[in-house]
Enzyme design. Structure first.
Site, mmCIF file in Angstrom:
data_model
loop_
_atom_site.group_PDB
_atom_site.id
_atom_site.type_symbol
_atom_site.label_atom_id
_atom_site.label_comp_id
_atom_site.label_asym_id
_atom_site.label_seq_id
_atom_site.Cartn_x
_atom_site.Cartn_y
_atom_site.Cartn_z
ATOM 1 C CB ALA A 151 -0.882 -0.013 1.246
ATOM 2 N N GLY B 186 0.674 -5.250 0.662
ATOM 3 C CA GLY B 186 -0.423 -5.361 -0.303
ATOM 4 C C GLY B 186 0.019 -5.963 -1.635
ATOM 5 C CD GLU C 153 -2.253 -7.966 2.284
ATOM 6 O OE1 GLU C 153 -1.989 -6.794 1.960
ATOM 7 O OE2 GLU C 153 -2.845 -8.248 3.333
ATOM 8 C CD GLU D 197 1.363 -5.817 5.433
ATOM 9 O OE1 GLU D 197 2.163 -6.705 5.807
ATOM 10 O OE2 GLU D 197 0.672 -5.937 4.403
HETATM 11 N N1 CAA Z 1 4.618 3.296 -0.251
HETATM 12 C C1 CAA Z 1 5.066 4.466 -0.713
HETATM 13 N N2 CAA Z 1 6.316 4.643 -1.203
HETATM 14 C C2 CAA Z 1 7.122 3.563 -1.240
HETATM 15 C C3 CAA Z 1 6.716 2.306 -0.781
HETATM 16 C C4 CAA Z 1 5.383 2.180 -0.274
HETATM 17 N N3 CAA Z 1 4.880 1.009 0.156
HETATM 18 N N4 CAA Z 1 7.730 1.437 -0.931
HETATM 19 C C5 CAA Z 1 8.747 2.138 -1.480
HETATM 20 N N5 CAA Z 1 8.375 3.420 -1.659
HETATM 21 C C6 CAA Z 1 9.188 4.515 -2.205
HETATM 22 C C7 CAA Z 1 10.249 4.963 -1.219
HETATM 23 O O1 CAA Z 1 9.700 5.879 -0.283
HETATM 24 C C8 CAA Z 1 11.254 5.596 -2.160
HETATM 25 O O2 CAA Z 1 10.788 6.875 -2.510
HETATM 26 P P1 CAA Z 1 11.856 8.124 -2.575
HETATM 27 O O3 CAA Z 1 12.817 7.733 -3.663
HETATM 28 O O4 CAA Z 1 10.979 9.278 -2.944
HETATM 29 O O5 CAA Z 1 12.495 8.198 -1.247
HETATM 30 C C9 CAA Z 1 11.170 4.718 -3.398
HETATM 31 O O6 CAA Z 1 9.925 4.039 -3.323
HETATM 32 C C10 CAA Z 1 12.269 3.668 -3.456
HETATM 33 O O7 CAA Z 1 12.252 2.948 -2.226
HETATM 34 P P2 CAA Z 1 13.573 2.722 -1.325
HETATM 35 O O8 CAA Z 1 14.502 3.854 -1.464
HETATM 36 O O9 CAA Z 1 13.101 2.380 0.049
HETATM 37 O O10 CAA Z 1 14.174 1.441 -2.088
HETATM 38 P P3 CAA Z 1 15.065 0.270 -1.448
HETATM 39 O O11 CAA Z 1 15.503 -0.541 -2.616
HETATM 40 O O12 CAA Z 1 16.090 0.812 -0.520
HETATM 41 O O13 CAA Z 1 14.049 -0.593 -0.542
HETATM 42 C C11 CAA Z 1 11.980 -1.747 -0.093
HETATM 43 C C12 CAA Z 1 12.991 -1.285 -1.157
HETATM 44 C C13 CAA Z 1 12.616 -2.809 0.811
HETATM 45 C C14 CAA Z 1 10.806 -2.353 -0.855
HETATM 46 C C15 CAA Z 1 11.521 -0.550 0.760
HETATM 47 O O14 CAA Z 1 11.125 0.511 -0.119
HETATM 48 C C16 CAA Z 1 10.368 -0.833 1.667
HETATM 49 O O15 CAA Z 1 10.551 -1.426 2.708
HETATM 50 N N6 CAA Z 1 9.139 -0.377 1.281
HETATM 51 C C17 CAA Z 1 7.957 -0.486 2.120
HETATM 52 C C18 CAA Z 1 7.437 -1.916 2.150
HETATM 53 C C19 CAA Z 1 6.257 -2.021 3.094
HETATM 54 O O16 CAA Z 1 6.345 -1.751 4.282
HETATM 55 N N7 CAA Z 1 5.104 -2.440 2.544
HETATM 56 C C20 CAA Z 1 3.885 -2.613 3.295
HETATM 57 C C21 CAA Z 1 3.014 -1.410 3.127
HETATM 58 S S1 CAA Z 1 1.579 -1.456 4.191
HETATM 59 C C22 CAA Z 1 0.436 -2.419 3.356
HETATM 60 O O17 CAA Z 1 0.689 -2.927 2.299
HETATM 61 C C23 CAA Z 1 -0.898 -2.543 4.040
HETATM 62 C C24 CAA Z 1 -1.782 -3.617 3.504
HETATM 63 O O18 CAA Z 1 -1.579 -4.796 3.743
HETATM 64 C C25 CAA Z 1 -2.980 -3.274 2.713
#
Ligand code: CAA
Length: 257
Positions: A65, A108, A111, A131
Site C-alpha cells: 500500500a 499489499g 496480497e 506491515e
Molecule cells: N509506499 C510508498 N512509497 C514507497 C513504498 C510504499 N509502500 N515502498 C517504497 N516506496 C518509495 C520509497 O519511499 C522511495 O521513494 P523516494 O525515492 O521518494 O524516497 C522509493 O519508493 C524507493 O524505495 P527505497 O529507497 O526504500 O528502495 P530500497 O531498494 O532501498 O528498498 C523496499 C525497497 C525494501 C521495498 C523498501 O522501499 C520498503 O521497505 N518499502 C515499504 C514496504 C512495506 O512496508 N510495505 C507494506 C506497506 S503497508 C500495506 O501494504 C498494508 C496492507 O496490507 C494493505
C-alpha cells in the site's frame, strides 16, 4: 486506453497488465487500484480475452500500500471509505489471472499476488508481509489467504517478524507455482496464460471456481460443488469435442460453448 499508473496490452487472447509507478516501487495508491480495477473490468467483459497476466517491473511487483497516502489517513477516513475493500476486485475476476512477480512483492503487493490463481516468480522475487514493522497488520488478506496457502508456521513467521522470503523459499512453502529466470518471467507467464486461453472457456472458468471454492467450504460441500460443475460440463459442446478429439487422435477445436 491510457492509464496513469498501469500499462495495459493484449497478446492475442491474453490480457497483460503492468503496474507502473517506478518511482514508488509500484506502491498501491488509490489511483493505481482504480486503474487496475478498470483494466480488469475491461478484460472480464472482452470475449477475446481468455486469461490475464498481472506483473510489475524488474525491481518490484509492488512494495505494498502507498505509505505516503496511508500515513495521512485517520481511523474515520479509513473506516468510512472502507479502505482496501476495492482491492478485492482482483479476487472476483472469473478468468484465470497469473501474477508474474519479479523483485519485491511486499504487504499489499504480496496480497495482490495471493489473489491471483497462479504465481510465477522470477528468481529475483522477494515476498513479505512487513506491515508489522509499520505498527500495522496485513489488511488485504495477508493473514487469511497467506495462511491458507502456506500454513500457520510460515504465515506467523512472515506476519509477526516481517521477514522477507526469496523465490526458492516461496516455492518450497507453496506460495509460488513456478520459479523462472528473471529474463523469462513475463514470456513464461504469457505462454501459460495463452495455453489456458486456448482451452475450453467454460471448463477453465469452472475449474477456477471449483478450486477457489475449496478455500471457502468444508470438504463435503467442496466435493459436491466439484461434482455439480463436472456434471454440468457434459452440457457443453466443448467437452464432447475434447473427448472426441482425444479418441480420434487430433487436436480439439473448442468453441467456448
Ligand atoms: N509506499 C510508498 N512509497 C514507497 C513504498 C510504499 N509502500 N515502498 C517504497 N516506496 C518509495 C520509497 O519511499 C522511495 O521513494 P523516494 O525515492 O521518494 O524516497 C522509493 O519508493 C524507493 O524505495 P527505497 O529507497 O526504500 O528502495 P530500497 O531498494 O532501498 O528498498 C523496499 C525497497 C525494501 C521495498 C523498501 O522501499 C520498503 O521497505 N518499502 C515499504 C514496504 C512495506 O512496508 N510495505 C507494506 C506497506 S503497508 C500495506 O501494504 C498494508 C496492507 O496490507 C494493505
Amino acid at each position: 486506453m491510457a492509464y496513469e499508473t498501469i500499462i495495459v496490452e493484449t497478446r492475442d487472447a491474453v490480457g497483460l497488465i503492468r503496474l507502473d509507478r517506478p518511482k514508488a516501487l509500484n506502491a498501491l495508491s488509490r489511483q493505481l487500484i482504480a486503474d487496475l480495477n478498470h483494466a480488469l473490468d475491461g478484460f472480464e467483459a472482452d470475449d477475446a480475452i481468455g486469461a490475464i497476466v498481472l506483473t510489475g517491473s524488474d525491481k518490484a511487483f509492488a512494495a505494498g500500500a502507498d505509505i505516503t497516502e496511508m500515513q495521512r489517513l485517520s481511523y474515520v477516513d479509513i473506516f468510512m471509505h472502507d479502505f482496501v475493500a476495492e482491492w478485492e476486485r482482483l479476487s472476483r475476476v472469473r478468468k484465470p489471472v497469473i501474477a508474474a512477480v519479479a523483485g519485491f512483492a511486499l504487504g499489499g503487493g504480496c496480497e495482490l499476488a495471493l489473489m491471483c490463481d497462479l504465481v510465477f516468480a522470477a528468481d529475483t522475487a522477494k515476498f513479505g508481509q512487513p506491515e508489522i514493522t509499520l505498527g500495522l497488520i496485513p489488511g488485504s488478506g495477508g493473514t487469511q489467504r497467506l495462511t491458507r496457502a502456506v500454513g500457520k508456521a510460515k504465515a506467523m513467521d512472515m506476519v509477526l517478524t516481517g521477514r522477507l522470503i526469496d523465490a526458492a523459499e516461496a516455492e518450497r512453502i507453496g506460495l509460488v507455482s513456478r520459479v523462472v529466470p528473471a529474463a523469462e518471467l513475463v514470456e513464461t507467464a504469457v505462454a501459460a496464460a495463452a495455453k489456458i486461453a486456448g482451452l475450453s472457456r467454460p471448463a477453465v472458468l469452472m475449474a477456477k471456481e471449483a478450486v477457489s471454492r475449496s478455500f471457502e467450504t468444508p470438504l463435503s460441500d467442496g466435493i459436491r460443488t466439484e461434482r455439480r460443475l463436472f456434471h454440468s460440463l457434459f452440457a457443453t459442446e466443448d467437452a464432447h469435442e475434447g473427448m472426441a478429439a482425444f479418441l480420434e487422435k487430433r487436436p480439439p477445436a473448442f468453441q467456448n460453448r
